[in-house]
Enzyme design. Structure first.
Site, mmCIF file in Angstrom:
data_model
loop_
_atom_site.group_PDB
_atom_site.id
_atom_site.type_symbol
_atom_site.label_atom_id
_atom_site.label_comp_id
_atom_site.label_asym_id
_atom_site.label_seq_id
_atom_site.Cartn_x
_atom_site.Cartn_y
_atom_site.Cartn_z
ATOM 1 N N GLN A 133 0.860 -1.196 0.000
ATOM 2 C CA GLN A 133 0.000 0.000 0.000
ATOM 3 C C GLN A 133 0.890 1.239 0.000
ATOM 4 O O GLN A 133 1.565 1.520 0.997
ATOM 5 C CB GLN A 133 -0.857 -0.028 1.277
ATOM 6 C CG GLN A 133 -1.758 1.147 1.484
ATOM 7 C CD GLN A 133 -2.191 1.255 2.941
ATOM 8 O OE1 GLN A 133 -1.579 0.653 3.831
ATOM 9 N NE2 GLN A 133 -3.231 2.012 3.208
ATOM 10 N N SER A 136 1.375 6.565 2.490
ATOM 11 C CA SER A 136 2.048 7.578 3.307
ATOM 12 C C SER A 136 3.243 8.185 2.591
ATOM 13 O O SER A 136 3.945 7.514 1.824
ATOM 14 C CB SER A 136 2.545 6.963 4.620
ATOM 15 O OG SER A 136 1.478 6.365 5.299
ATOM 16 N N GLU A 251 -8.909 -1.095 6.092
ATOM 17 C CA GLU A 251 -7.748 -1.157 6.992
ATOM 18 C C GLU A 251 -8.210 -1.095 8.446
ATOM 19 O O GLU A 251 -7.795 -1.890 9.278
ATOM 20 C CB GLU A 251 -6.799 0.011 6.695
ATOM 21 C CG GLU A 251 -5.584 0.049 7.617
ATOM 22 C CD GLU A 251 -4.511 1.042 7.167
ATOM 23 O OE1 GLU A 251 -4.855 2.017 6.472
ATOM 24 O OE2 GLU A 251 -3.347 0.837 7.511
ATOM 25 N N GLU A 381 -3.792 9.530 18.630
ATOM 26 C CA GLU A 381 -4.492 10.829 18.622
ATOM 27 C C GLU A 381 -5.628 10.824 17.596
ATOM 28 O O GLU A 381 -6.713 11.344 17.856
ATOM 29 C CB GLU A 381 -3.506 11.964 18.300
ATOM 30 C CG GLU A 381 -2.512 12.281 19.408
ATOM 31 C CD GLU A 381 -1.370 11.282 19.507
ATOM 32 O OE1 GLU A 381 -1.211 10.451 18.589
ATOM 33 O OE2 GLU A 381 -0.630 11.321 20.515
HETATM 34 C C1 LIG Z 1 4.247 -0.576 11.484
HETATM 35 C C2 LIG Z 1 3.768 0.418 10.452
HETATM 36 C C3 LIG Z 1 3.416 -0.011 9.191
HETATM 37 C C4 LIG Z 1 2.993 0.913 8.224
HETATM 38 N N1 LIG Z 1 2.689 0.445 6.965
HETATM 39 C C5 LIG Z 1 2.317 1.345 6.020
HETATM 40 C C6 LIG Z 1 2.066 0.911 4.670
HETATM 41 O O1 LIG Z 1 2.199 -0.277 4.341
HETATM 42 N N2 LIG Z 1 1.716 1.829 3.749
HETATM 43 C C7 LIG Z 1 1.563 3.159 4.052
HETATM 44 O O2 LIG Z 1 1.212 3.927 3.163
HETATM 45 N N3 LIG Z 1 1.805 3.610 5.327
HETATM 46 C C8 LIG Z 1 2.186 2.731 6.302
HETATM 47 N N4 LIG Z 1 2.441 3.173 7.585
HETATM 48 C C9 LIG Z 1 2.361 4.605 7.873
HETATM 49 C C10 LIG Z 1 1.181 4.994 8.737
HETATM 50 O O3 LIG Z 1 -0.009 4.962 7.988
HETATM 51 C C11 LIG Z 1 1.483 6.412 9.279
HETATM 52 O O4 LIG Z 1 2.582 6.280 10.162
HETATM 53 C C12 LIG Z 1 0.327 7.006 10.010
HETATM 54 O O5 LIG Z 1 -0.718 7.302 9.124
HETATM 55 C C13 LIG Z 1 0.750 8.320 10.732
HETATM 56 O O6 LIG Z 1 1.327 9.182 9.823
HETATM 57 P P1 LIG Z 1 2.772 9.848 10.092
HETATM 58 O O7 LIG Z 1 3.698 8.765 10.514
HETATM 59 O O8 LIG Z 1 3.103 10.644 8.885
HETATM 60 O O9 LIG Z 1 2.564 10.783 11.349
HETATM 61 P P2 LIG Z 1 1.864 12.244 11.344
HETATM 62 O O10 LIG Z 1 0.534 12.164 10.675
HETATM 63 O O11 LIG Z 1 2.836 13.256 10.822
HETATM 64 O O12 LIG Z 1 1.659 12.471 12.870
HETATM 65 C C14 LIG Z 1 2.700 12.922 13.765
HETATM 66 C C15 LIG Z 1 2.067 13.087 15.147
HETATM 67 O O13 LIG Z 1 1.054 14.132 15.093
HETATM 68 C C16 LIG Z 1 -0.186 13.613 15.550
HETATM 69 N N5 LIG Z 1 -1.283 14.173 14.763
HETATM 70 C C17 LIG Z 1 -1.364 14.254 13.414
HETATM 71 N N6 LIG Z 1 -2.533 14.797 13.044
HETATM 72 C C18 LIG Z 1 -3.219 15.050 14.190
HETATM 73 C C19 LIG Z 1 -4.503 15.608 14.461
HETATM 74 N N7 LIG Z 1 -5.311 15.994 13.475
HETATM 75 N N8 LIG Z 1 -4.894 15.719 15.757
HETATM 76 C C20 LIG Z 1 -4.064 15.308 16.763
HETATM 77 N N9 LIG Z 1 -2.830 14.801 16.566
HETATM 78 C C21 LIG Z 1 -2.421 14.653 15.298
HETATM 79 C C22 LIG Z 1 -0.086 12.095 15.338
HETATM 80 O O14 LIG Z 1 -0.959 11.392 16.195
HETATM 81 C C23 LIG Z 1 1.366 11.820 15.643
HETATM 82 O O15 LIG Z 1 1.578 11.709 17.027
HETATM 83 C C24 LIG Z 1 2.888 2.277 8.554
HETATM 84 C C25 LIG Z 1 3.242 2.713 9.837
HETATM 85 C C26 LIG Z 1 3.680 1.806 10.778
HETATM 86 C C27 LIG Z 1 4.065 2.305 12.138
#
Ligand SMILES: Cc1cc2nc3c(=O)[nH]c(=O)nc-3n(C[C@H](O)[C@H](O)[C@H](O)COP(=O)(O)OP(=O)(O)OC[C@H]3O[C@@H](n4cnc5c(N)ncnc54)[C@H](O)[C@@H]3O)c2cc1C
Length: 415
Positions: A133, A136, A251, A381
């Site tokens: 997928q 991100s 998902e 969150e």
């Molecule tokens: C084990 C694992 C597997 C994954 N596999 C995939 C995959 O196969 N394909 C894929 O596309 N992605 C994958 N991901 C990514 C995952 O979808 C993202 O990590 C997740 O959506 C969070 O996005 P970010 O890491 O960019 O954090 P951000 O969205 O940048 O968030 C950073 C921090 O800000 C907080 N935050 C953000 N927005 C808000 C809000 N509106 N209100 C309050 N707090 C907020 C979050 O909670 C977090 O603490 C994977 C992640 C993990 C950990």
């Protein structure tokens, strides 16, 4: 709530058990299946996973909720839950197919063309082709619609440029599903198009990310002038957000309630009884018993919440956003229990090597995997926001970029 199987569910469970007993070995008490963290991408484990998947497919037990026309058996959600409970009691290889079968396949069924359904669904169900997928990006996770990877039309093809990150399994997948920006002049949810991309295409570079536990479950994926045929577009141009929502709903449904395998509360109690502190079992210490009691209370709360989901499914209802509670409570609970187990292990708790660490390093693996659980499929969150808005009816978040063209949203990258 009714915790017992109905007569039909009991008959189905019996049928499932009969097949599993004839085709798989049962886990012994205290034994767990190898986690995904342990060599997820090893060719040997993938081959084993594919062999198990093919065996299930031959007998009609693969992707049982899929419609019969795609190779499933049209099973209900409660039958699927029963299947998962029973399969979970058997020794099986890690499931490397979940993203395709649980999220992307169902998206193709709703938004894909007939040609795409014919070409991709059967090999996905049989585990012959593994999928990832590509959602991100470095600046688009929780706010997925902020994605910047672009696709530009060129004749019968599209040309993709940009970067994805955290792509689970990209290093061994045959296909990926990618969301791209195709109209930056539209609002951020409106200029997005969804494609199927061959992961071996020229211009794709996959860089595994080394994780804290030493494994590389996910990757950075770079796209430089990658060509994708328009026949691989899923849904209409600039309407990819609808497909993305279908993927994200699936998902949430597939990982929403669960927080994976690994050692559990019963293992923790056993350890507390076996661990000696100054000649007495740690369990004799009142602080230890209090910690265990607090874990037990949360664990039971989660169990009864999952029974509510089970009851809803049994009645043919769709569980609501309250299923977000499973991961929101379960993942931190798992993290805290693992931290406590490592404390109980004393100095030996600092080792992770399977051959040296107590309990074969299972608690260490669980501890190091748990921060990822609190992010994947919706961070703590974001799940709290969902519960606040959709369960408790609190006012929604302010969305300052509503109605703006994507290119006009004031971010560092747009300056
Ligand atoms: C084990 C694992 C597997 C994954 N596999 C995939 C995959 O196969 N394909 C894929 O596309 N992605 C994958 N991901 C990514 C995952 O979808 C993202 O990590 C997740 O959506 C969070 O996005 P970010 O890491 O960019 O954090 P951000 O969205 O940048 O968030 C950073 C921090 O800000 C907080 N935050 C953000 N927005 C808000 C809000 N509106 N209100 C309050 N707090 C907020 C979050 O909670 C977090 O603490 C994977 C992640 C993990 C950990």
């Amino acid at each position: 709530m009714d915790f017992n199987d109905t007569p039909e569910e009991a008959a189905f469970r019996k049928q499932v058990r009969a097949w599993l007993d004839a085709n798989a070995e049962r886990l012994k008490p205290g034994e767990t299946n190898p986690g995904l963290a342990e060599g997820r991408g090893s060719p040997d484990l993938i081959k084993k996973a594919q062999a198990w998947q093919a065996k299930k497919a031959d007998a009609g037990w693969a992707c049982i909720t899929w419609p019969k026309k795609y190779g499933g058996r049209g099973a209900t959600a409660i039958q699927n839950m029963i299947w998962n409970q029973e399969e979970g009691r058997c020794k099986t290889p890690p499931n490397v197919f979940g993203i395709g079968q649980g999220m992307l396949g169902p998206t193709i069924m709703v938004h894909g063309s007939d040609e795409q359904k014919d070409r991709y669904l059967r090999p996905m169900l049989r585990g012959e082709e593994i999928w990832c997928q590509l959602f991100s990006e470095p600046s688009a996770g929780s706010d997925l619609a902020g994605l910047r990877t672009s696709a530009v039309r060129d004749g019968d093809d599209w040309v993709i440029n940009g970067q994805k990150i955290w792509t689970t399994g990209a290093q061994y997948c045959k296909w990926g599903m990618i969301v791209t920006r195709t109209d930056p002049t539209a609002e951020k949810h409106k200029g997005i198009t969804y494609f199927i991309v061959d992961m071996q295409s020229p211009g794709i570079e996959i860089r595994p990310i080394k994780q804290i536990n030493g494994a590389s479950g996910f990757n950075e994926v770079f796209f430089t002038d990658v060509r994708v045929s328009d026949r691989n577009r899923v849904g209409a141009v600039n309407e990819g957000w609808r497909g993305a929502i279908t993927t994200l709903m699936n998902e949430r449904a597939s990982i929403g309630g669960g927080v994976g395998g690994g050692p559990d509360f019963n293992d923790l109690v056993r350890m507390a009884k076996e661990t000696q502190w100054d000649g007495r079992p740690a369990f004799a210490d009142s602080d230890v018993r209090q910690r265990l009691a607090r874990f037990y209370i949360r664990m039971k709360g989660l169990q009864y919440t999952s029974y509510r989901t089970q009851t809803a499914l049994s009645r043919g209802e769709t569980p609501g956003p309250q299923s977000s509670i499973g991961k929101l409570v379960g993942a931190p609970l798992r993290q805290e229990m693992a931290g406590f187990a490592i404390d109980l292990e004393g100095a030996a708790g600092s080792m992770i090597d399977k051959l040296l660490a107590p309990e074969e390093g299972a608690w260490q693996q669980s501890y190091l995997a748990s921060p990822g659980l609190r992010l994947a499929g919706g961070t703590d969150e974001i799940l709290r926001n969902i519960i606040a808005e959709r369960v408790l009816g609190l006012p929604p978040e302010i969305r300052a970029d509503k109605g703006m063209a994507f290119k006009d949203i004031p971010t560092g990258a747009n300056k």
